[in-house]
Design an enzyme around this catalytic site. Structure first.
Site, PDB file in Angstrom:
ATOM      1  N   ASN A  10       0.869  -1.179   0.000  1.00 25.24           N
ATOM      2  CA  ASN A  10       0.000   0.000   0.000  1.00 25.24           C
ATOM      3  C   ASN A  10       0.903   1.224   0.000  1.00 25.24           C
ATOM      4  OD1 ASN A  10      -1.854   2.006   0.434  1.00 25.24           O
ATOM      5  ND2 ASN A  10      -2.428   1.331   2.505  1.00 25.24           N
ATOM      6  N   LYS A  12       0.124   4.199  -0.410  1.00 25.46           N
ATOM      7  CA  LYS A  12      -0.553   5.393   0.126  1.00 25.46           C
ATOM      8  C   LYS A  12      -0.288   6.591  -0.795  1.00 25.46           C
ATOM      9  CE  LYS A  12      -0.275   3.309   4.659  1.00 25.46           C
ATOM     10  NZ  LYS A  12      -0.351   3.448   6.100  1.00 25.46           N
ATOM     11  N   HIS A  94      -9.683   1.217   4.148  1.00 19.66           N
ATOM     12  CA  HIS A  94      -8.455   1.398   4.927  1.00 19.66           C
ATOM     13  C   HIS A  94      -8.741   2.338   6.106  1.00 19.66           C
ATOM     14  CE1 HIS A  94      -4.435   2.639   6.076  1.00 19.66           C
ATOM     15  NE2 HIS A  94      -4.026   1.512   5.541  1.00 19.66           N
ATOM     16  N   GLU A  96      -7.200   4.741   7.265  1.00 17.61           N
ATOM     17  CA  GLU A  96      -7.007   6.174   6.981  1.00 17.61           C
ATOM     18  C   GLU A  96      -8.230   6.743   6.262  1.00 17.61           C
ATOM     19  OE1 GLU A  96      -3.189   5.658   5.113  1.00 17.61           O
ATOM     20  OE2 GLU A  96      -2.365   5.093   7.064  1.00 17.61           O
ATOM     21  N   GLU A 165      -6.037  -4.963  10.061  1.00 16.99           N
ATOM     22  CA  GLU A 165      -4.987  -3.995  10.367  1.00 16.99           C
ATOM     23  C   GLU A 165      -5.339  -3.241  11.643  1.00 16.99           C
ATOM     24  OE1 GLU A 165      -2.735  -2.699   6.640  1.00 16.99           O
ATOM     25  OE2 GLU A 165      -4.641  -1.656   6.526  1.00 16.99           O
ATOM     26  N   GLY A 171       1.867   2.218  10.697  1.00 15.62           N
ATOM     27  CA  GLY A 171       2.809   3.324  10.591  1.00 15.62           C
ATOM     28  C   GLY A 171       3.450   3.718  11.906  1.00 15.62           C
ATOM     29  N   SER A 211       2.838  -2.161  10.367  1.00 12.45           N
ATOM     30  CA  SER A 211       4.276  -2.218  10.654  1.00 12.45           C
ATOM     31  C   SER A 211       4.907  -3.569  10.340  1.00 12.45           C
ATOM     32  CB  SER A 211       4.551  -1.800  12.101  1.00 12.45           C
ATOM     33  OG  SER A 211       4.135  -0.454  12.304  1.00 12.45           O
TER      34      SER A 211
HETATM   35  P1  PGA Z   1       2.439   0.249   7.625  1.00 14.61           P
HETATM   36  O1  PGA Z   1       0.997   0.481   6.938  1.00 14.61           O
HETATM   37  O2  PGA Z   1       2.967  -1.046   7.072  1.00 14.61           O
HETATM   38  O3  PGA Z   1       3.259   1.443   7.207  1.00 14.61           O
HETATM   39  O4  PGA Z   1       2.202   0.170   9.082  1.00 14.61           O
HETATM   40  C1  PGA Z   1       0.121  -0.590   6.724  1.00 14.61           C
HETATM   41  C2  PGA Z   1      -1.116  -0.090   6.056  1.00 14.61           C
HETATM   42  O5  PGA Z   1      -1.560   1.037   6.335  1.00 14.61           O
HETATM   43  O6  PGA Z   1      -1.707  -0.810   5.206  1.00 14.61           O
END
Ligand code: PGA
Length: 248
Positions: A10, A12, A94, A96, A165, A171, A211
């Protein structure tokens, strides 16, 4: 039938053509586990560029799509448009999108069903916040999110990958332990058996996201109910290859 391991990247809102070219070169030059499906979630504006520069071995996903095919929805893109530029995946729901852009369980479900009906495959994301986990509400939250999806999707989950997730792990560098992740994945599978069907519970792939790195992917990937990853930060780096190969 064993579930095929599936690793999503992803990206982003990151990358430009130069950086994406570098990532694609790394992917094309690497030895990848032939048993792992790989899907790259790319910013909408680079979908066609990414799709046209990668072999079919890699899936390319949009990171969002709206719930109808066309119309007066300034700034949105539809599954039909994603398909028109040659891509066949979309990441929906997601955290976000849910937290920053206010997407409800209901809207996410409507987007998911429209994407599926339009012929896209969907990575549908669910997960609890830190506050919810600390309040002991993890299962309540992921079951509620799953129910909204199940009410819309019905019996056929063959084109859906679920991404669990935990929001507190995204993140943050704070990964769920393999046991924490495995426990939620197993609980989800039980929920699917009770609320959708045993066949869907057995077949649906559940990715872990939050992460994931080269350092922790092997242990996570060895858990029986973890069928892959959705990877943010590390999907922009060469270590993404090690994550794709977590089971090799
Ligand atoms: P990350 O993000 O691996 O940077 O923690 C995962 C995601 O948002 O899908």
């Amino acid at each position: 039938m064993p579930r095929q391991f599936c690793v999503g990247g992803n990206w982003k809102m990151n990358g430009d053509k130069a950086q994406i070219t570098g990532i694609m070169d790394t992917l094309k030059g690497a030895t990848l586990d032939p048993n792992t499906e790989v899907v790259l979630g790319c910013p909408a504006i680079f979908l066609e560029f990414t799709r046209s520069n990668l072999p079919a071995r890699f899936g390319v996903a949009a990171q969002n799509s709206y719930k109808v095919a066309k119309g007066a929805f300034t700034g949105e893109i539809s599954p039909a448009m994603i398909r028109d530029v040659g891509c066949d995946w979309v990441i929906l729901g997601h955290s976000e999108r849910r937290a920053i852009f206010g997407e409800s369980d209901q809207l996410v479900a409507e987007k998911v069903i429209h994407a599926l009906q339009s012929g896209l495959k969907v990575i549908a994301c669910i997960g609890e916040t830190l506050e919810e986990r600390e309040a002991g509400k993890t299962e309540e939250v992921v079951f509620r999110q799953s129910k909204a999806l199940a009410d819309a999707i019905g019996a056929d989950w063959s084109n859906v990958v679920v991404a669990y997730e935990p929001v507190w792990a995204i993140g943050t560098g704070k990964t769920a332990t393999p046991q924490q992740a495995q426990d939620v994945h197993a609980a989800l599978r039980k929920w699917f058996a009770a609320n959708v069907s045993q066949a869907v519970a057995d077949a649906v792939r559940i990715q872990y996201g939050g992460s994931v790195t080269a350092a922790n992917c092997k242990e996570l990937g060895a858990c029986p109910d973890i069928d892959g990853f959705l990877v943010g930060g590390a999907s922009l780096k060469p270590e993404f290859i090690d994550i794709i190969n977590a089971r090799m």
